[in-house]
Structure formats: structure tokens, C-alpha cells
Design an enzyme around this catalytic site. Structure first.
Site, PDB file in Angstrom:
ATOM      1  CG  ASP A  80      -6.740 -11.418   5.308  1.00  0.00           C
ATOM      2  OD1 ASP A  80      -7.510 -10.887   4.496  1.00  0.00           O
ATOM      3  OD2 ASP A  80      -6.726 -11.113   6.532  1.00  0.00           O
TER       4      ASP A  80
ATOM      5  CE  LYS B  67      -6.063   2.706  11.504  1.00  0.00           C
ATOM      6  NZ  LYS B  67      -5.046   1.713  11.150  1.00  0.00           N
TER       7      LYS B  67
ATOM      8  CE1 TYR C 262      -8.764   3.819   9.295  1.00  0.00           C
ATOM      9  CE2 TYR C 262      -9.089   6.147   9.733  1.00  0.00           C
ATOM     10  CZ  TYR C 262      -8.250   5.092   9.449  1.00  0.00           C
ATOM     11  OH  TYR C 262      -6.896   5.307   9.327  1.00  0.00           O
TER      12      TYR C 262
ATOM     13  N   GLY D 235       0.813  -1.221   0.000  1.00  0.00           N
ATOM     14  CA  GLY D 235       0.000   0.000   0.000  1.00  0.00           C
ATOM     15  C   GLY D 235       0.846   1.271   0.000  1.00  0.00           C
TER      16      GLY D 235
ATOM     17  N   PRO E  64     -20.028  15.935   6.155  1.00  0.00           N
ATOM     18  CG  PRO E  64     -22.025  14.759   5.889  1.00  0.00           C
ATOM     19  CD  PRO E  64     -20.883  15.346   5.116  1.00  0.00           C
TER      20      PRO E  64
ATOM     21  CE1 TYR F 178       1.897   6.233  10.877  1.00  0.00           C
ATOM     22  CE2 TYR F 178       0.351   5.663   9.152  1.00  0.00           C
ATOM     23  CZ  TYR F 178       1.408   5.329   9.962  1.00  0.00           C
ATOM     24  OH  TYR F 178       1.972   4.092   9.836  1.00  0.00           O
TER      25      TYR F 178
ATOM     26  CG  LEU G 256      -2.004  -8.009  -3.546  1.00  0.00           C
ATOM     27  CD1 LEU G 256      -1.708  -8.824  -4.812  1.00  0.00           C
ATOM     28  CD2 LEU G 256      -1.051  -6.814  -3.475  1.00  0.00           C
TER      29      LEU G 256
ATOM     30  CG  ASP H  88      -0.937  -5.659   0.756  1.00  0.00           C
ATOM     31  OD1 ASP H  88      -2.105  -5.845   0.385  1.00  0.00           O
ATOM     32  OD2 ASP H  88      -0.489  -4.545   1.083  1.00  0.00           O
TER      33      ASP H  88
ATOM     34  CG  ASN I  63      -7.049   0.293  -1.053  1.00  0.00           C
ATOM     35  OD1 ASN I  63      -7.748   0.502  -2.052  1.00  0.00           O
ATOM     36  ND2 ASN I  63      -6.581   1.277  -0.304  1.00  0.00           N
TER      37      ASN I  63
ATOM     38  CB  SER J  26      -5.482   7.749  12.232  1.00  0.00           C
ATOM     39  OG  SER J  26      -6.137   8.889  11.749  1.00  0.00           O
TER      40      SER J  26
HETATM   41  P1  NAD Z   1      -3.358   1.503   1.818  1.00  0.00           P
HETATM   42  O1  NAD Z   1      -4.744   1.027   1.620  1.00  0.00           O
HETATM   43  O2  NAD Z   1      -2.620   2.050   0.650  1.00  0.00           O
HETATM   44  O3  NAD Z   1      -2.473   0.334   2.447  1.00  0.00           O
HETATM   45  C1  NAD Z   1      -3.006  -0.660   3.304  1.00  0.00           C
HETATM   46  C2  NAD Z   1      -2.609  -2.016   2.734  1.00  0.00           C
HETATM   47  O4  NAD Z   1      -3.102  -3.049   3.576  1.00  0.00           O
HETATM   48  C3  NAD Z   1      -3.175  -2.263   1.334  1.00  0.00           C
HETATM   49  O5  NAD Z   1      -2.124  -2.633   0.486  1.00  0.00           O
HETATM   50  C4  NAD Z   1      -4.167  -3.406   1.545  1.00  0.00           C
HETATM   51  O6  NAD Z   1      -4.243  -4.240   0.401  1.00  0.00           O
HETATM   52  C5  NAD Z   1      -3.592  -4.094   2.755  1.00  0.00           C
HETATM   53  N1  NAD Z   1      -4.560  -4.838   3.577  1.00  0.00           N
HETATM   54  C6  NAD Z   1      -5.752  -4.393   4.049  1.00  0.00           C
HETATM   55  N2  NAD Z   1      -6.331  -5.348   4.793  1.00  0.00           N
HETATM   56  C7  NAD Z   1      -5.471  -6.401   4.819  1.00  0.00           C
HETATM   57  C8  NAD Z   1      -5.509  -7.677   5.437  1.00  0.00           C
HETATM   58  N3  NAD Z   1      -6.550  -8.072   6.167  1.00  0.00           N
HETATM   59  N4  NAD Z   1      -4.465  -8.516   5.270  1.00  0.00           N
HETATM   60  C9  NAD Z   1      -3.401  -8.130   4.512  1.00  0.00           C
HETATM   61  N5  NAD Z   1      -3.314  -6.940   3.896  1.00  0.00           N
HETATM   62  C10 NAD Z   1      -4.343  -6.084   4.052  1.00  0.00           C
HETATM   63  O7  NAD Z   1      -3.381   2.561   3.016  1.00  0.00           O
HETATM   64  P2  NAD Z   1      -2.239   3.513   3.571  1.00  0.00           P
HETATM   65  O8  NAD Z   1      -2.638   4.892   3.293  1.00  0.00           O
HETATM   66  O9  NAD Z   1      -0.907   3.028   3.135  1.00  0.00           O
HETATM   67  O10 NAD Z   1      -2.440   3.274   5.125  1.00  0.00           O
HETATM   68  C11 NAD Z   1      -1.654   2.363   5.868  1.00  0.00           C
HETATM   69  C12 NAD Z   1      -2.116   2.373   7.311  1.00  0.00           C
HETATM   70  O11 NAD Z   1      -2.025   3.697   7.832  1.00  0.00           O
HETATM   71  C13 NAD Z   1      -3.588   1.957   7.494  1.00  0.00           C
HETATM   72  O12 NAD Z   1      -3.680   1.178   8.660  1.00  0.00           O
HETATM   73  C14 NAD Z   1      -4.308   3.276   7.670  1.00  0.00           C
HETATM   74  O13 NAD Z   1      -5.471   3.136   8.446  1.00  0.00           O
HETATM   75  C15 NAD Z   1      -3.255   4.097   8.408  1.00  0.00           C
HETATM   76  N6  NAD Z   1      -3.431   5.552   8.220  1.00  0.00           N
HETATM   77  C16 NAD Z   1      -3.486   6.073   6.957  1.00  0.00           C
HETATM   78  C17 NAD Z   1      -3.693   7.437   6.784  1.00  0.00           C
HETATM   79  C18 NAD Z   1      -3.797   8.040   5.409  1.00  0.00           C
HETATM   80  O14 NAD Z   1      -4.321   9.155   5.291  1.00  0.00           O
HETATM   81  N7  NAD Z   1      -3.293   7.400   4.359  1.00  0.00           N
HETATM   82  C19 NAD Z   1      -3.822   8.277   7.902  1.00  0.00           C
HETATM   83  C20 NAD Z   1      -3.728   7.718   9.169  1.00  0.00           C
HETATM   84  C21 NAD Z   1      -3.535   6.342   9.317  1.00  0.00           C
HETATM   85  N1  UFG Z   2     -11.554  18.327   1.266  1.00  0.00           N
HETATM   86  C1  UFG Z   2     -12.215  19.079   0.323  1.00  0.00           C
HETATM   87  N2  UFG Z   2     -12.578  18.472  -0.852  1.00  0.00           N
HETATM   88  C2  UFG Z   2     -12.288  17.163  -1.104  1.00  0.00           C
HETATM   89  C3  UFG Z   2     -11.600  16.409  -0.133  1.00  0.00           C
HETATM   90  C4  UFG Z   2     -11.257  17.022   1.051  1.00  0.00           C
HETATM   91  O1  UFG Z   2     -12.498  20.262   0.526  1.00  0.00           O
HETATM   92  O2  UFG Z   2     -12.649  16.663  -2.188  1.00  0.00           O
HETATM   93  C5  UFG Z   2     -11.147  18.984   2.524  1.00  0.00           C
HETATM   94  C6  UFG Z   2     -11.770  18.381   3.772  1.00  0.00           C
HETATM   95  O3  UFG Z   2     -13.021  18.956   4.025  1.00  0.00           O
HETATM   96  C7  UFG Z   2     -10.710  18.698   4.827  1.00  0.00           C
HETATM   97  C8  UFG Z   2      -9.392  18.644   4.047  1.00  0.00           C
HETATM   98  O4  UFG Z   2      -9.754  18.804   2.680  1.00  0.00           O
HETATM   99  O5  UFG Z   2     -10.882  20.010   5.293  1.00  0.00           O
HETATM  100  C9  UFG Z   2      -8.643  17.329   4.195  1.00  0.00           C
HETATM  101  O6  UFG Z   2      -9.522  16.247   3.895  1.00  0.00           O
HETATM  102  P1  UFG Z   2      -8.980  14.750   3.676  1.00  0.00           P
HETATM  103  O7  UFG Z   2     -10.153  13.914   3.302  1.00  0.00           O
HETATM  104  O8  UFG Z   2      -7.813  14.752   2.755  1.00  0.00           O
HETATM  105  O9  UFG Z   2      -8.400  14.358   5.101  1.00  0.00           O
HETATM  106  P2  UFG Z   2      -9.101  14.286   6.533  1.00  0.00           P
HETATM  107  O10 UFG Z   2      -8.344  15.205   7.432  1.00  0.00           O
HETATM  108  O11 UFG Z   2     -10.546  14.445   6.446  1.00  0.00           O
HETATM  109  O12 UFG Z   2      -8.843  12.781   6.965  1.00  0.00           O
HETATM  110  C10 UFG Z   2      -7.628  12.067   6.701  1.00  0.00           C
HETATM  111  C11 UFG Z   2      -7.959  10.595   6.548  1.00  0.00           C
HETATM  112  C12 UFG Z   2      -8.444  10.054   7.853  1.00  0.00           C
HETATM  113  C13 UFG Z   2      -7.411  10.298   8.902  1.00  0.00           C
HETATM  114  C14 UFG Z   2      -7.101  11.771   9.006  1.00  0.00           C
HETATM  115  C15 UFG Z   2      -6.009  12.027   9.990  1.00  0.00           C
HETATM  116  O13 UFG Z   2      -8.966  10.415   5.555  1.00  0.00           O
HETATM  117  O14 UFG Z   2      -8.632   8.668   7.734  1.00  0.00           O
HETATM  118  O15 UFG Z   2      -6.714  12.267   7.727  1.00  0.00           O
HETATM  119  O16 UFG Z   2      -4.904  11.244   9.717  1.00  0.00           O
HETATM  120  F1  UFG Z   2      -7.853   9.862  10.080  1.00  0.00           F
END
Ligand code: NAD
Ligand code: UFG
Length: 341
Positions: free
Chosen positions: A59, A153, A149, A11, A296, A180, A34, A32, A36, A125
């Protein structure tokens, strides 16, 4: 050199972290399912680092398989990225989220217990802070979830704390919870990056797809928040900075077993309009937008106080918003359809 299992390593964040782990001479095994992601990212990681990665499609909820894997490869540390992450989807399919994120982590912990892997870094997160009373956010702020979600976490964080309390007298276990903020950007090569399925939910991938001509305009969700320009403010962090934070977190565990919680953010917030302008600068493209209703569940402002990570991990973010946008644009323009390009 450590032998590290990277769950979810195909990912977005896992692939960038694998690059940093390999560059620091660690042995990396990616697990992974796969659900996502694409195997193409793992091939790109190998190409970028000129190192081998063992890729295993499977998995984390398959506990016996996981136990065998940890034992067979003599894994000492696990970076646990595998999970589902779409907020809206989690509201529609809560059981799937709890099963994957919570039950999956329970399987992983039991498999670790049955093997000799004793260090775990967990992807949490900033969503666990819910709607914070003030900003910047420190790690001791109250937690609370506003969707399944975020709840998943938080539940995992609590399980990890209870688990650590029960095993800490062994003096063996290290658990690092990384909260993060908003990961964006891509590896400087533009060979790996964020590859969302369908229409992106998050701001930066959405802007990137408008810039490359795949989407007509950005809907800005709300312009009446109590922020500088009325649009939402977030702490965007370059994914390579985030990846490096994982190496520092692992080193912290290797210095002595503990349970640690750290924010990974830059400490600076940017509004939606500021982010859009920065992307226009980086890409040289005009990005059309329209104001729309608030989304929302969104909050006005969210950014980190990252001081604990600096003090305890010796980590701080290096890249600013300009570089985040430049690297996101390089990836998006080279690979307009992501790994399917
Ligand atoms: P991503 O979807 O790109 O990566 C997650 C990976 O996990 C994917 O490759 C998916 O195929 C794999 N996966 C999901 N369920 C699985 C399972 N049961 N077994 C094996 N593989 C599995 O997401 P990412 O953005 O790289 O996020 C990684 C982690 O960080 C996640 O736990 C996510 O919740 C957390 N996180 C992400 C963000 C963000 O904004 N990207 C913010 C805060 C936390
Ligand atoms: N936004 C827009 N238009 C869009 C998408 C987003 O205006 O099409 C705005 C949102 O309202 C927000 C900002 O852009 O003000 C950021 O939005 P994101 O969806 O990029 O990110 P969030 O902060 O809502 O949430 C993300 C992840 C969550 C995670 C959080 C903190 O989606 O899973 O960051 O790590 F928990």
C-alpha cells in the site's frame, strides 16, 4: 533506460502503461494493494511484452516500506496511478477517498524525498474542471470539484504545485499532472482491459456488458441536455493512447525539471447514443437502451483542447471511437468475466 515505480500498476490504466514502458525498454516495478485489481493483469503484461515485471503487493500509505522500496530498487521515476476512483462511492465514503488519494500521495512524496526518485507523473482527471463554462477545455480553465473524488484530485494537484514551488531551486524535481478525459478501450490483444467490480458505473464497460449479454439494457442518463441529440457528450480516449502520453510526459520531465499540467484527450466529443452506435458497429450486436433520469452531478458536455500536449509533449491521440470500441469488445468477448474468466 529508467527504473520506474508504477503505483496502481495492476489496474486498468497502469497495466496498459506498463506495457508501453516495457516495450520502450524501461525497468518496471508495480506496487499495488489489489484493492481494485488482480495480479493476473501483471502476468498478462509480462506475457504480452515478454519482459519481467517486479510485482510488489503493498500500500502506498505504508511510507517506510515505500521508502525502502524506492531506495532498494534505485527508482528514478514514479508513475502514480494508485487511487480510488468511483464518484458515487466517494460521496458515501469521503474519508476513505481522502485517506487513500490525498494521504497516499503525501506518503509517496515523502518517500520520494527520502530516496533519489525525482520524477513524478500523477493521474489527474478532467473532473477537476467541474462544470466548464465552455468547451473545448484548456488547462487554464478554472477548476472546482463537485464530489469528494474530484476534490481529492484537486487537493493533490495543489499539494504537488506547492511542493514543487518549495523544491524547484534544487533543480532536481519534475512533476507532471495529467488530466485524463474518458479512458476506454483495451490493448489490441484483448488480453488486458477494464475489469470493473460489480455493475459498471461508466458508459463503455456498461455497454460492453450489455453487448456480451451480462446486462439487459443500457439506461441512458438524460436525453434533454443541450447537445446534438440530448445525451451527454464526452471525450473518449483509447487507453493505449493515454498510456503513450505517460511516456511522453516522462520524457518531458527528463529533458529538464519542471511542473507541467496537460490534458490528455482527443479533442472530439461523442454523445451516449453515438458511442452506443459505434459499439454496435464494432461488435455486430444490437444494444438495447432506455432513456432514464439524468444522473446527479453529470454535466452536458466535456471535451479537451489537447493542443498543449501536442506542442509540449509531441503527443496526440491516434485512435478514434471505432478502434476504442473494437478493442473494448475484443477484451469483453474474450474475457466476459474480466480477469476472473
Ligand atoms: P484502477 O482502479 O483500475 O487502478 C487503480 C489501482 O490502484 C488498482 O489496481 C488498485 O488496486 C490500486 N490501489 C488503489 N489504492 C491503492 C493504495 N492505497 N496502494 C496501492 N495500490 C492502490 O483505476 P484506473 O482506471 O486504472 O485509474 C488509475 C488512476 O487514474 C486513478 O488514480 C484514477 O483516479 C485516475 N483516473 C481514472 C479515470 C478513468 O476513467 N479510469 C479517469 C481519470 C483519472
Ligand atoms: N452514462 C449513461 N449510462 C450509464 C453510464 C453513463 O448514460 O450507464 C452517460 C453519462 O450520463 C455521461 C456519459 O455516459 O453522459 C459518460 O459517463 P461515464 O460514467 O462513463 O463518465 P463520466 O464522464 O461521468 O466520468 C468519468 C469518470 C470520472 C472522471 C471523468 C473524467 O467516471 O471519474 O470521466 O475523466 F473524472
Amino acid at each position: 533506460m529508467s527504473t520506474i515505480l508504477v503505483t496502481g500498476g495492476a489496474g486498468y490504466i497502469g497495466s496498459h502503461t506498463s506495457v508501453e514502458l516495457l516495450n520502450a525498454d524501461n525497468k518496471v516495478i508495480v506496487l499495488d494493494n489489489l484493492s481494485n485489481s488482480s495480479k493476473v493483469s501483471v502476468a498478462a503484461v509480462q506475457r504480452l511484452t515478454n519482459r519481467d515485471v517486479e510485482f510488489i503487493e503493498g500500500d502506498i500509505r505504508n511510507e517506510d516500506f515505500l521508502t525502502d522500496l524506492l531506495r532498494a530498487h534505485k527508482v528514478d521515476s514514479v508513475l502514480h496511478f494508485a487511487g480510488l476512483k468511483a464518484v458515487g462511492e466517494s460521496v458515501a465514503q469521503p474519508l476513505r477517498y481522502y485517506d487513500n488519494n490525498v494521504q497516499g500521495t503525501m506518503c509517496l512524496l515523502r518517500a520520494m524525498q527520502a530516496s533519489s526518485a525525482r520524477n513524478l507523473v500523477f493521474s489527474s482527471s478532467a473532473t477537476v474542471y467541474g462544470d466548464p463554462a465552455t468547451v473545448p477545455i484548456t488547462e487554464d480553465f478554472p477548476t472546482g470539484a463537485t464530489n469528494p473524488y474530484g476534490q481529492s484530485k484537486l487537493m493533490v494537484e495543489e499539494i504537488l504545485q506547492d511542493f514543487h514551488a518549495a523544491v524547484k531551486d534544487t533543480g532536481e524535481w519534475g512533476i507532471s499532472i495529467l488530466r485524463y478525459f474518458n479512458p476506454v478501450g483495451a490493448h489490441i490483444s484483448g488480453q488486458i482491459g477494464e475489469d470493473p467490480n460489480g455493475i459498471p458505473n461508466n458508459l463503455m464497460p456498461y455497454i460492453s456488458q450489455v453487448a456480451v449479454g451480462k446486462l439487459p439494457y443500457l439506461s441512458v442518463f438524460g436525453n434533454d441536455y443541450a447537445t446534438r441529440d440530448g445525451t451527454g457528450v464526452r471525450d473518449y480516449i483509447h487507453v493505449v493512447d493515454l498510456a503513450k502520453g505517460h511516456l511522453r510526459a516522462l520524457e518531458n520531465l527528463q529533458r529538464g525539471p519542471k511542473l507541467a499540467i496537460h490534458n490528455l484527450g482527443t479533442g472530439t466529443g461523442y454523445s451516449v447514443l453515438e458511442t452506443l452506435k459505434a459499439f454496435e458497429q464494432a461488435s455486430g450486436k444490437t444494444i438495447d437502451y432506455q432513456f432514464a433520469q439524468r444522473r446527479p452531478g453529470d454535466i452536458a458536455e466535456c471535451y479537451a483542447n489537447p493542443e498543449r500536449a501536442l506542442k509540449e509533449l509531441g503527443w496526440q491521440a491516434e485512435f478514434g471511437i471505432e478502434r476504442m470500441c473494437e478493442d473494448a469488445w475484443r477484451w469483453q468477448s474474450q474475457y466476459p468475466d474480466g480477469f476472473a474468466s
